[in-house]
Motif scaffolding. Structure first.
Motif, PDB file in Angstrom:
ATOM      1  N   GLU A   1      99.787-110.501  -5.562  1.00 31.64           N
ATOM      2  CA  GLU A   1      98.853-111.588  -5.276  1.00 31.64           C
ATOM      3  C   GLU A   1      98.302-111.511  -3.866  1.00 31.64           C
ATOM      4  OE1 GLU A   1     101.512-115.345  -3.986  1.00 31.64           O
ATOM      5  OE2 GLU A   1     101.964-114.623  -6.011  1.00 31.64           O
ATOM      6  N   ARG A   2      99.049-110.896  -2.974  1.00 32.26           N
ATOM      7  CA  ARG A   2      98.629-110.721  -1.578  1.00 32.26           C
ATOM      8  C   ARG A   2      99.446-109.587  -0.975  1.00 32.26           C
ATOM      9  NH1 ARG A   2     102.151-114.291   1.688  1.00 32.26           N
ATOM     10  NH2 ARG A   2     103.475-115.513   0.276  1.00 32.26           N
ATOM     11  N   PRO A   3      99.076-109.121   0.232  1.00 37.99           N
ATOM     12  CA  PRO A   3      99.828-108.011   0.837  1.00 37.99           C
ATOM     13  C   PRO A   3     101.309-108.329   0.975  1.00 37.99           C
ATOM     14  CG  PRO A   3      97.754-108.315   1.983  1.00 37.99           C
ATOM     15  CD  PRO A   3      97.885-109.475   1.037  1.00 37.99           C
ATOM     16  N   ILE A   4     102.123-107.321   0.780  1.00 40.84           N
ATOM     17  CA  ILE A   4     103.575-107.465   0.886  1.00 40.84           C
ATOM     18  C   ILE A   4     104.064-106.785   2.163  1.00 40.84           C
ATOM     19  CG2 ILE A   4     103.878-107.593  -1.613  1.00 40.84           C
ATOM     20  CD1 ILE A   4     104.788-104.660  -1.578  1.00 40.84           C
ATOM     21  N   LEU A   5     105.261-107.172   2.583  1.00 38.45           N
ATOM     22  CA  LEU A   5     105.877-106.552   3.757  1.00 38.45           C
ATOM     23  C   LEU A   5     106.371-105.150   3.408  1.00 38.45           C
ATOM     24  CD1 LEU A   5     106.757-107.233   6.726  1.00 38.45           C
ATOM     25  CD2 LEU A   5     109.011-107.776   5.770  1.00 38.45           C
ATOM     26  N   HIS A   6     106.298-104.248   4.356  1.00 33.87           N
ATOM     27  CA  HIS A   6     106.871-102.915   4.168  1.00 33.87           C
ATOM     28  C   HIS A   6     108.364-103.034   3.853  1.00 33.87           C
ATOM     29  CE1 HIS A   6     103.482-102.548   6.949  1.00 33.87           C
ATOM     30  NE2 HIS A   6     103.389-101.260   6.665  1.00 33.87           N
ATOM     31  N   GLY A   7     108.812-102.306   2.840  1.00 38.99           N
ATOM     32  CA  GLY A   7     110.238-102.277   2.564  1.00 38.99           C
ATOM     33  C   GLY A   7     111.033-101.774   3.758  1.00 38.99           C
ATOM     34  N   LEU A   8     110.469-100.815   4.485  1.00 36.90           N
ATOM     35  CA  LEU A   8     111.176-100.268   5.641  1.00 36.90           C
ATOM     36  C   LEU A   8     111.245-101.248   6.802  1.00 36.90           C
ATOM     37  CD1 LEU A   8     110.082 -96.521   5.720  1.00 36.90           C
ATOM     38  CD2 LEU A   8     112.313 -97.484   5.088  1.00 36.90           C
TER      39      LEU A   8
ATOM     40  N   GLY B   1     132.747 -99.458   6.522  1.00 39.15           N
ATOM     41  CA  GLY B   1     131.359 -99.883   6.525  1.00 39.15           C
ATOM     42  C   GLY B   1     131.172-101.365   6.293  1.00 39.15           C
ATOM     43  N   ILE B   2     129.917-101.735   6.158  1.00 46.42           N
ATOM     44  CA  ILE B   2     129.518-103.114   5.902  1.00 46.42           C
ATOM     45  C   ILE B   2     128.532-103.113   4.748  1.00 46.42           C
ATOM     46  CG2 ILE B   2     128.287-105.118   6.840  1.00 46.42           C
ATOM     47  CD1 ILE B   2     129.282-104.035   9.633  1.00 46.42           C
ATOM     48  N   GLN B   3     128.814-103.907   3.737  1.00 45.32           N
ATOM     49  CA  GLN B   3     127.905-104.058   2.606  1.00 45.32           C
ATOM     50  C   GLN B   3     127.053-105.296   2.834  1.00 45.32           C
ATOM     51  OE1 GLN B   3     129.728-103.845  -1.254  1.00 45.32           O
ATOM     52  NE2 GLN B   3     127.909-104.585  -2.331  1.00 45.32           N
ATOM     53  N   ALA B   4     125.776-105.203   2.466  1.00 46.21           N
ATOM     54  CA  ALA B   4     124.863-106.329   2.664  1.00 46.21           C
ATOM     55  C   ALA B   4     124.065-106.592   1.401  1.00 46.21           C
ATOM     56  CB  ALA B   4     123.925-106.064   3.840  1.00 46.21           C
ATOM     57  N   SER B   5     123.653-107.834   1.264  1.00 38.90           N
ATOM     58  CA  SER B   5     122.748-108.247   0.199  1.00 38.90           C
ATOM     59  C   SER B   5     121.661-109.081   0.842  1.00 38.90           C
ATOM     60  CB  SER B   5     123.501-109.071  -0.855  1.00 38.90           C
ATOM     61  OG  SER B   5     122.610-109.643  -1.787  1.00 38.90           O
ATOM     62  N   VAL B   6     120.400-108.789   0.518  1.00 40.64           N
ATOM     63  CA  VAL B   6     119.281-109.478   1.147  1.00 40.64           C
ATOM     64  C   VAL B   6     118.419-110.139   0.078  1.00 40.64           C
ATOM     65  CG1 VAL B   6     117.318-109.255   2.719  1.00 40.64           C
ATOM     66  CG2 VAL B   6     119.302-107.740   2.983  1.00 40.64           C
ATOM     67  N   THR B   7     118.112-111.419   0.289  1.00 43.26           N
ATOM     68  CA  THR B   7     117.310-112.178  -0.675  1.00 43.26           C
ATOM     69  C   THR B   7     116.215-112.946   0.047  1.00 43.26           C
ATOM     70  OG1 THR B   7     118.848-114.050  -0.545  1.00 43.26           O
ATOM     71  CG2 THR B   7     119.245-112.429  -2.286  1.00 43.26           C
ATOM     72  N   ALA B   8     115.233-113.422  -0.731  1.00 39.77           N
ATOM     73  CA  ALA B   8     114.137-114.238  -0.207  1.00 39.77           C
ATOM     74  C   ALA B   8     114.468-115.710  -0.447  1.00 39.77           C
ATOM     75  CB  ALA B   8     112.824-113.870  -0.884  1.00 39.77           C
ATOM     76  N   VAL B   9     114.675-116.455   0.621  1.00 38.70           N
ATOM     77  CA  VAL B   9     115.131-117.843   0.527  1.00 38.70           C
ATOM     78  C   VAL B   9     114.170-118.696  -0.280  1.00 38.70           C
ATOM     79  CG1 VAL B   9     115.612-119.927   1.875  1.00 38.70           C
ATOM     80  CG2 VAL B   9     116.436-117.695   2.677  1.00 38.70           C
ATOM     81  N   GLU B  10     112.869-118.604   0.012  1.00 37.25           N
ATOM     82  CA  GLU B  10     111.893-119.503  -0.599  1.00 37.25           C
ATOM     83  C   GLU B  10     111.673-119.253  -2.085  1.00 37.25           C
ATOM     84  OE1 GLU B  10     111.151-119.368   3.780  1.00 37.25           O
ATOM     85  OE2 GLU B  10     111.500-117.873   2.208  1.00 37.25           O
ATOM     86  N   ARG B  11     112.126-118.134  -2.608  1.00 36.62           N
ATOM     87  CA  ARG B  11     111.988-117.836  -4.037  1.00 36.62           C
ATOM     88  C   ARG B  11     113.357-117.825  -4.715  1.00 36.62           C
ATOM     89  NH1 ARG B  11     110.094-112.737  -4.430  1.00 36.62           N
ATOM     90  NH2 ARG B  11     109.874-112.377  -2.193  1.00 36.62           N
ATOM     91  N   ASP B  12     114.149-118.862  -4.401  1.00 39.86           N
ATOM     92  CA  ASP B  12     115.461-119.053  -5.035  1.00 39.86           C
ATOM     93  C   ASP B  12     116.351-117.830  -4.889  1.00 39.86           C
ATOM     94  OD1 ASP B  12     114.800-121.659  -5.933  1.00 39.86           O
ATOM     95  OD2 ASP B  12     113.753-120.810  -7.660  1.00 39.86           O
ATOM     96  N   ASP B  13     116.367-117.264  -3.690  1.00 41.79           N
ATOM     97  CA  ASP B  13     117.194-116.094  -3.398  1.00 41.79           C
ATOM     98  C   ASP B  13     116.863-114.914  -4.309  1.00 41.79           C
ATOM     99  OD1 ASP B  13     118.732-116.695  -1.125  1.00 41.79           O
ATOM    100  OD2 ASP B  13     120.092-117.940  -2.294  1.00 41.79           O
ATOM    101  N   ALA B  14     115.570-114.675  -4.493  1.00 47.74           N
ATOM    102  CA  ALA B  14     115.140-113.495  -5.249  1.00 47.74           C
ATOM    103  C   ALA B  14     115.626-112.239  -4.535  1.00 47.74           C
ATOM    104  CB  ALA B  14     113.616-113.473  -5.375  1.00 47.74           C
TER     105      ALA B  14
ATOM    106  N   ALA C   1     115.063-103.799  -4.031  1.00 45.40           N
ATOM    107  CA  ALA C   1     115.192-104.500  -5.299  1.00 45.40           C
ATOM    108  C   ALA C   1     114.063-105.491  -5.564  1.00 45.40           C
ATOM    109  CB  ALA C   1     116.532-105.243  -5.336  1.00 45.40           C
ATOM    110  N   GLY C   2     113.254-105.793  -4.568  1.00 48.83           N
ATOM    111  CA  GLY C   2     112.166-106.749  -4.750  1.00 48.83           C
ATOM    112  C   GLY C   2     111.302-106.804  -3.508  1.00 48.83           C
ATOM    113  N   VAL C   3     110.182-107.476  -3.626  1.00 53.14           N
ATOM    114  CA  VAL C   3     109.220-107.525  -2.522  1.00 53.14           C
ATOM    115  C   VAL C   3     109.475-108.727  -1.622  1.00 53.14           C
ATOM    116  CG1 VAL C   3     107.466-106.355  -3.881  1.00 53.14           C
ATOM    117  CG2 VAL C   3     107.514-108.868  -3.835  1.00 53.14           C
ATOM    118  N   VAL C   4     108.899-108.649  -0.440  1.00 61.19           N
ATOM    119  CA  VAL C   4     108.909-109.751   0.521  1.00 61.19           C
ATOM    120  C   VAL C   4     107.473-110.013   0.942  1.00 61.19           C
ATOM    121  CG1 VAL C   4     109.709-110.533   2.792  1.00 61.19           C
ATOM    122  CG2 VAL C   4     111.184-109.086   1.396  1.00 61.19           C
ATOM    123  N   PHE C   5     107.117-111.283   1.027  1.00 59.99           N
ATOM    124  CA  PHE C   5     105.793-111.659   1.507  1.00 59.99           C
ATOM    125  C   PHE C   5     105.900-112.179   2.930  1.00 59.99           C
ATOM    126  CE2 PHE C   5     105.491-112.106  -3.107  1.00 59.99           C
ATOM    127  CZ  PHE C   5     104.329-111.398  -3.374  1.00 59.99           C
ATOM    128  N   PRO C   6     104.981-111.774   3.814  1.00 61.86           N
ATOM    129  CA  PRO C   6     104.979-112.342   5.159  1.00 61.86           C
ATOM    130  C   PRO C   6     104.987-113.871   5.097  1.00 61.86           C
ATOM    131  CG  PRO C   6     103.469-110.487   5.060  1.00 61.86           C
ATOM    132  CD  PRO C   6     103.930-110.734   3.644  1.00 61.86           C
TER     133      PRO C   6
END
Length: 282
Positions: free
Chosen positions: A202-209, A258-271, A239-244
């Motif tokens: 729907e609009r530009p997404i943030l670089h995964g990197l 090591g350290i394991q991490a999980s990253v989600t998008a807060v505003e989209r119900d932790d997508a 695993a999914g996109v991020v919008f600015p």
């Protein structure tokens, strides 16, 4: 078809000389959200040339091996059909603030996922003192599968069945992608609304990197005492996109080595945003 696996895998590695200095490092750090608060001594290690250290994920933009790999022999694809599926870097020693290195890239694997092909682009950098880093980028090319090749590895990490050791949130600025792309990733998917629509967004997404770098910085700053030299390797699956304008929620668990991490998008119900994410450290 646009991807010729045999030709791509048989192609001679391509080498180029790359250079960087403190300005490249500072720009990259600002592109992944460093410098807030601007006078914080911990942040000045990322932004002030007299105190500068290098977050190891800088290796993903030094020489822009990912973008260059798409022009390798045997590969002719539509940029709008390409998505970054995963990334891993292995550090052989700390990245210097200023350097000149030889970057050698090749197609290390081509996998057939049915509706898509996966290219593994491997880039190794070395200077006069020896190897610096090895970087593997996994790129999904939609519509290019079905050629009868191997499917490739598909291992997944289970999220630990316990509360995270640390959880932090990082806000993505509205102009984050515009700033990050100045480090060399000019894919219009991250800046041009019309191109983004052609790619199905729907609009530009943030670089995964960019998310990748922000996550490593969060891990280093919260669980590694701010010491970038402790990072030995770092891998993730996108695993999914991020919008600015959105907020990243980064959950971290300590594990052996090591350290394991999980990253989600807060505003989209932790997508889901990043999965199977591990930082190996000393």
């Amino acid at each position: 078809m646009p991807i010729d696996p045999a030709r791509a895998l048989a192609a001679e590695p391509r080498s180029a000389t790359i250079h960087w200095d403190h300005k490249d490092i500072q720009l990259y750090h600002l592109g992944i959200g460093a410098g807030i608060p601007a006078t914080d001594p911990d942040e000045l290690r990322y932004t002030l040339e007299s105190r500068l250290h290098v977050l190891p994920s800088f290796a993903t933009v030094a020489g822009m091996g990912v973008v260059g790999g798409l022009s390798a022999p045997g590969i002719d694809v539509d940029l709008a059909a390409v998505l970054h599926g995963g990334q891993r870097i292995a550090l052989h020693r700390p990245v210097p603030v200023r350097g000149t290195a030889t970057s050698t890239s090749r197609v290390a694997a081509v996998y057939d996922k049915g509706k898509a092909a996966v290219l593994v682009l491997r880039t190794a950098a070395a200077d006069d003192d020896g190897p610096l880093w090895t970087s593997d980028a996994q790129l999904f090319v939609r519509g290019e599968g079905g050629f009868g090749g191997e499917r490739g590895p598909s291992g997944r990490l289970d999220v630990p069945d316990r509360a995270p050791d640390r959880t932090v949130e990082r806000v993505i600025r509205e102009d984050q992608a515009l700033l990050y792309r100045l480090s060399g990733d000019w894919n219009p998917l991250h800046a041009d609304p019309e191109f983004a629509k052609l790619a199905g967004f729907e609009r530009p997404i943030l670089h995964g990197l960019c998310t990748y770098g922000m996550t490593l910085k969060a891990v280093v700053d919260t669980l590694l005492g701010g010491d970038v030299t402790r990072v030995r390797a770092y891998g993730t699956r996108f695993a999914g996109v991020v919008f600015p304008g959105e907020t990243l929620r980064i959950r971290m668990w300590r594990r052996d080595g090591g350290i394991q991490a999980s990253v989600t998008a807060v505003e989209r119900d932790d997508a889901p945003v990043l999965a199977d994410t591990v930082v190996e450290h000393s």
